[in-house]
Every structure is written in structure tokens, then in C-alpha cells.
Design an enzyme around this catalytic site. Structure first.
Site, PDB file in Angstrom:
ATOM      1  N   SER A   9     -89.010  -5.981 -67.528  1.00  0.00           N
ATOM      2  CA  SER A   9     -88.820  -4.642 -67.157  1.00  0.00           C
ATOM      3  C   SER A   9     -89.002  -3.796 -68.199  1.00  0.00           C
ATOM      4  O   SER A   9     -89.251  -2.474 -68.046  1.00  0.00           O
ATOM      5  CB  SER A   9     -87.488  -4.560 -66.251  1.00  0.00           C
ATOM      6  OG  SER A   9     -86.494  -4.841 -66.919  1.00  0.00           O
ATOM      7  N   GLU A  65     -67.773 -10.025 -69.965  1.00  0.00           N
ATOM      8  CA  GLU A  65     -69.271  -9.779 -70.559  1.00  0.00           C
ATOM      9  C   GLU A  65     -69.267  -8.486 -71.449  1.00  0.00           C
ATOM     10  O   GLU A  65     -69.094  -7.564 -71.022  1.00  0.00           O
ATOM     11  CB  GLU A  65     -70.320  -9.706 -69.451  1.00  0.00           C
ATOM     12  CG  GLU A  65     -71.703  -9.534 -69.952  1.00  0.00           C
ATOM     13  CD  GLU A  65     -73.005  -9.145 -68.853  1.00  0.00           C
ATOM     14  OE1 GLU A  65     -73.680 -10.169 -68.659  1.00  0.00           O
ATOM     15  OE2 GLU A  65     -72.757  -8.026 -68.253  1.00  0.00           O
TER      16      GLU A  65
END
Length: 217
Positions: free
Chosen positions: A127, A152
Site C-alpha cells: 500500500s 506494540e
């Protein structure tokens, strides 16, 4: 939909609340670490590598969607094992060089365990998405146990963050099925972002060099 408004998980509400408390505690711990690292770097080098930090806990609905997308039932056990970004922190830096500097500093923290690293800057997604991802665990000390909790960490420049934010909004409107020309234009914009980051880094290095030359006179 979600039992006890906790998003499709069959377990009791108290278990869910305890788990969310642990993930929130992990975010606080990592946030504090990052602030200290940033302050130390500023103290030693008279330079601030972090522009700002964002943190969030994934919503129950998003967790359920992710589990279903990967073929797992909605349970707390599956959530803890298979959803790695429940607790997420985003570090936004000025320059690409700061990204790798911050990643190195985070990696040297003794009580953080690096589970995995994904460098979407050197290897962008199709993308055009660029960011540096680190999955870490940090121990959360409870009164009766120690819970190693996953967080994360995403590290990116302001330009990368701007692109990622707009990409998310665009794809959200199309529910992930954007027309080809929009995806193509987004990839083109990602290339422009990379050129901007490279130009700003080069400019910053030129400024630092000129400053040193002036001070040496």
C-alpha cells in the site's frame, strides 16, 4: 453482540477488567521509559528525537474483528495469544535517523523483551505504508503475580504518520475496498513522503555541519 458489553468474549466482566488494567499499566510503563530516554537524550545531546507520543488500547470490537479475520473464536485466551497490538504506542520523530536511534535505545532496556521487529521503512507494505514496528513484552508486577504483557511500538516520522492517518481514513470509508486509482495515488503519495523525509534529513545534516563550521571559526 458483546456479552456484558465486553465485545463477544464469554468470560466474566471482572476478568476482562483485570486484563485491561494490565494492558493499561503496560502502556504507562513503556510511556515512562520513552519519556526518560527522550529526556536523557536531550540532556546529553541537546536534541529531542521524539516529537510526540500517542498510546491507545484496542477496542473490544476491533479485537473481535481481528480474531474473526484470522479464524479464531472470541476468547480472552485467543486475544492474549493472537492479538499483538491490544496495547499500542506510536512514537513520532522528526527524521528517519531518529527512528533507528530510538529503536536501538529501546532494545537496550533490560526489562523489555523484544519479541519481533518489522521494518516497513526499508521494506514498505504494498500500500506504501512505512513505519518501524517493535513487539515487546514488559513485566507488570501485581500484588500476587508478574504478568509479562505485550505492547506494540510503532516508530515513524511526522510525514509517515500523516500519510498513515489519511490512508486509514480513506480505506475506512471504503471498508477496505478502495478503487484502484485511489490505491495507486496513495502509493504515489507515499513515494513523495519518502522524498520529503530524505530531503529534510539531508537539510538537517547540512544545518548541523554549517553550525559546527561556524563554531570552529
Amino acid at each position: 453482540m458483546l456479552q456484558h458489553t465486553q465485545g463477544g468474549f464469554g468470560e466474566d466482566v471482572d476478568s476482562w477488567k483485570t486484563l485491561m488494567f494490565i494492558y493499561n499499566s503496560a502502556l504507562k510503563e513503556v510511556n515512562t521509559k520513552l519519556e526518560i530516554l527522550n529526556d536523557e537524550f536531550k540532556h546529553v545531546h541537546q536534541y529531542n528525537p521524539i516529537e510526540y507520543i500517542k498510546s491507545r488500547i484496542k477496542s473490544p470490537e476491533s479485537i473481535v474483528k481481528k480474531l474473526k479475520r484470522h479464524g479464531y473464536e472470541s476468547s480472552i485466551g485467543n486475544m492474549m495469544e493472537h492479538v499483538n497490538d491490544i496495547a499500542g504506542i506510536r512514537i513520532v520523530c522528526s527524521f528517519t535517523s531518529d527512528i533507528y536511534r530510538m529503536a536501538e535505545m529501546i532494545g537496550k532496556q533490560n526489562d523489555l523483551t523484544i519479541v519481533s521487529v518489522k521494518d516497513y521503512i526499508k521494506h514498505p507494505k504494498k500500500s506504501g505504508y512505512k513505519s518501524y514496528h517493535m513487539l515487546v513484552t514488559i513485566p507488570i508486577f501485581m500484588s500476587d503475580r508478574v504478568a509479562d504483557t505485550k505492547v506494540e511500538i510503532q516508530i515513524r516520522t511526522m510525514a509517515m504518520d500523516f500519510w498513515a492517518s489519511l490512508e486509514h481514513k480513506i480505506y475506512y470509508k471504503f471498508e477496505g475496498n478502495a478503487p484502484d486509482y485511489i490505491s495507486r495515488d496513495l502509493r504515489e503519495c507515499s513515494g513523495i513522503v519518502s522524498m520529503l523525509d530524505a530531503k529534510m534529513l539531508s537539510l538537517n545534516e547540512a544545518i548541523l555541519k554549517a553550525k559546527k563550521e561556524q563554531e570552529a571559526k
